[in-house]
Write a protein that holds these residues in place. Sequence first.
Motif, PDB file in Angstrom:
ATOM      1  N   TYR B  53       0.761  -1.269  -0.174  1.00 54.25           N
ATOM      2  CA  TYR B  53      -0.131   0.082   0.052  1.00 54.25           C
ATOM      3  C   TYR B  53       0.788   1.177   0.081  1.00 54.25           C
ATOM      4  O   TYR B  53       2.092   1.226   0.145  1.00 54.25           O
ATOM      5  N   VAL B  82      -7.894  -1.210   0.600  1.00 59.55           N
ATOM      6  CA  VAL B  82      -7.479   0.169   0.184  1.00 59.55           C
ATOM      7  C   VAL B  82      -6.036   0.008   0.087  1.00 59.55           C
ATOM      8  O   VAL B  82      -5.412  -0.519   0.996  1.00 59.55           O
ATOM      9  N   ALA B  85      -3.764   6.080  -0.384  1.00 58.83           N
ATOM     10  CA  ALA B  85      -4.851   7.234   0.172  1.00 58.83           C
ATOM     11  C   ALA B  85      -4.053   8.483   0.165  1.00 58.83           C
ATOM     12  O   ALA B  85      -2.520   8.494   0.345  1.00 58.83           O
ATOM     13  N   ILE B  98      -8.979   7.754  -2.119  1.00 56.61           N
ATOM     14  CA  ILE B  98      -8.426   6.233  -2.082  1.00 56.61           C
ATOM     15  C   ILE B  98      -8.322   5.590  -3.200  1.00 56.61           C
ATOM     16  O   ILE B  98      -8.988   5.920  -4.177  1.00 56.61           O
ATOM     17  N   ILE B 100      -8.666   1.765  -4.618  1.00 60.38           N
ATOM     18  CA  ILE B 100      -8.937   0.315  -4.195  1.00 60.38           C
ATOM     19  C   ILE B 100      -8.380  -0.769  -4.959  1.00 60.38           C
ATOM     20  O   ILE B 100      -8.176  -0.383  -6.173  1.00 60.38           O
ATOM     21  N   THR B 132     -13.213   8.068  -4.629  1.00 57.97           N
ATOM     22  CA  THR B 132     -12.221   6.982  -5.308  1.00 57.97           C
ATOM     23  C   THR B 132     -11.906   7.477  -6.589  1.00 57.97           C
ATOM     24  O   THR B 132     -11.386   6.525  -7.420  1.00 57.97           O
TER      25      THR B 132
END
Lengths: 154, 172
Positions: B53, B82, B85, B98, B100, B132
Motif C-alpha cells: 500500500y 485500500v 490514500a 483512496i 481500491i 475513489t
Amino acid sequence: MTSNKQTNQEYKQFAKQRETKRPILKNCIRAFLVGGLICTFGQLISTFYIHFFHFTEQNVGNPTVATLIFFTMLLTGFGLYDKLAQFAGAGSAVPVTGFGNAVISAAIEHRAEGFVLGVGGNMFKLAGSVILFGVFSAFVIALIKTLLIQWGVL
Amino acid sequence: MPAFAFHTYKSQVMHMKQIRKKAFLPALLLISLSVTGCANNEDGRSASDNPDYDLTQVSNKSEISQEIANQAKRTILKKQEVIGARAVNTSDQLLVAIEIRQMDRFRLKKLEKNITSDLEKKFKDKKVTVSTDKKIYLELDELESRLQTKDVSEQKLDKETNRIKKLISDEA
C-alpha cells in the motif's frame, strides 16, 4: 403446395451441404481480441485526459467517445476501417467506433447526391436505428429505475 | 492495425515484414505502461515500507497542521481493500482520495460509503469527503506535495480544497 414445401426443404438441405462452414470460434476469438484492443485504446485515451486535462472519472467518457469517433472517421476515410472490420467482424462493430463507421461511411457514400438530400438524408440510415433503440431502451430502463426507487426497492 | 494483416500475405518476405510489424503494438503498450509506472514522489512524503500500500505523511511545516489527514490515511489503509490514500485537511474540512484494489472495485460504492461513515465517526468536527476517483487522487497528491515542500497559506489551501471538492461533484 405440399410438393412446393418439399422442394423447399430439399433445397435447404442441398444448400447446407454446399455452404462453406463459418469458423464461428475463430471469428469470436478475433472479435474478442480486436474489440478488446479498441477498448484498451479507449482506456488509454481516458487515462490521458484524466492526467493532463480537467476531467474526472465521472465525466471523462464524453471526450473519450468523441476522440474515438474522430479516429474512426480518419480510418474510415482512408479505407482502413473496412479491412479491420473484415478481419474482426463484431469486434469492430460493437464498440462505439462501429457506430461512427456506420455514420461516416454512409456520409461518404452519398456525398455525390448533394449535401441535403445525399449526406443529410442518408447519414443516419443505419445509425438512426441505433440511436432510436438506444434512446428508447434508456427511457424504459430509467422508467423502471425511477419506479423501483419510488417504491423503495433500490 | 497490424493484427489483421497476416492472412493477406503473399510471400515469405511479406510475412517477415508483418511479424516485425506485429511486435510494434505490444511494444508501444509496454513503453507507455512503463512510463506511467515510474512517477514516484521524491519529496520525502512516502511513509510506508510495505509495497502493498501507498501511504504518505505530510510534515507539519505548513500553516495548517495536516496531522488529522495523516491520521485518517493511516486509519483507512488498515483496510485490506485500500491500497493507497491521499488526504488533506483544512480547519473545518477533510478531503480524502483512496485507491481500491482492482478486484474490490466491484464494491466501490459500498466501500466508499463505509469509509466515509467511519471517518465521519472518527473526526466529528470536520466535514468529511471521500472520493475513489483517480483525478481527485492525483489532485490531492499534488496538493500534498505542495504542502510538504512549499509554504501554502490558509486561504490558498481553502481555495484549492474547494476547487477539488467541486471536481468531485462535477457530473457533466
